[in-house]
Design an enzyme around this catalytic site. Structure first.
Site: not given
Length: 262
Positions: A26, A68
């Site tokens: 991740h 992100h």
């Protein structure tokens, strides 16, 4: 047992393995290095991750960058949106990672991320859409980047935003897509199942607390892989393997691989 075409596609997918769930790092190995940076991607490779999950968006000069957050407050300490800065300016901004003093790292382009992770790495590329107007241009940029880099066999594209996935299905029909979601409840569940049927060609990516054995069986019957996020604890990793998931998205790829290794 006679397989439907959907089931045959599922079993032949390059994004599953027979011995254990695929381990997706991740934002790289983000428990140990600054998220979505070259050090995190390189470490994920060294730890043996099967694939890397990363977030992509367009910067001010149009390049596809790996980040992100819509804004740079948390990552770089400045109150500016990524889309407002050209790549040349982004390159000068260090990622501020208080948990990893001296680790370094800047916001990379998608091409740079792919290069540092090596020629065998699979990619789960999440299209980050913070404004509806960005969905279509981002999806088209991602399709072009995947084709230019020759990554068609190694990229699974995902998003929370249905328009991004629908655009991608038009721009790159052969590229596998996955629908991402979180939250539960009857209304939300019905909504997400409907969007999943429309947008996902290869997989669904539900939050881990929404996954159980019955749900996995239902998704598998539809010919879809099940990759779930974000899972770091061995007990939950084992529960999800028992439920039959095809992949886990984790900040700690080393822990997931050790948990799944006899």
């Amino acid at each position: 047992m006679q397989h439907t075409p959907e089931a045959a596609t599922y079993h032949a997918s390059p994004f599953r393995r027979d011995d254990r769930p695929l381990v997706w790092a991740h934002r790289g190995a983000s428990a140990y290095a600054p998220e979505n940076t070259a050090p995190a991607f390189e470490l994920a490779r060294r730890q043996g991750a099967d694939g890397i999950e990363c977030d992509v968006m367009r910067c001010g000069s149009g390049e596809l960058v790996v980040c992100h957050d819509e804004r740079l407050d948390r990552l770089c300490g400045i109150p500016v949106a990524v889309r407002e800065l050209p790549l040349a300016e982004l390159r000068r901004l260090p990622v501020l990672a208080a948990r990893f003093p001296g680790a370094g790292g800047t916001i990379p382009t998608f091409e740079e991320a792919v290069e540092v992770a090596g020629p065998a790495m699979r990619w789960n590329v999440e299209l980050k859409v913070d404004r509806h107007a960005d969905a279509e241009p981002l999806a088209r940029a991602a399709a072009a980047a995947v084709a230019r880099l020759g990554l068609e066999e190694r990229v699974l594209a995902s998003s929370f935003h249905p328009l991004a996935l629908l655009t991608l299905r038009t721009a790159a029909p052969a590229l596998p897509t996955a629908y991402l979601w979180e939250g539960d409840g009857a209304v939300l569940g019905t909504w997400h199942r409907a969007w999943g049927r429309i947008t996902a060609t290869a997989a669904v990516h539900p939050e881990h607390r929404l996954v159980d054995e019955a749900a996995v069986r239902r998704w598998h019957r539809a010919g879809l892989l099940v990759n779930t996020w974000t899972v770091d604890e061995p007990e939950e990793l084992l529960r999800l393997r028992a439920a039959g998931v095809d992949g886990v998205i984790t900040n700690r790829p080393d822990v997931a691989i050790a948990t799944y290794t006899p």
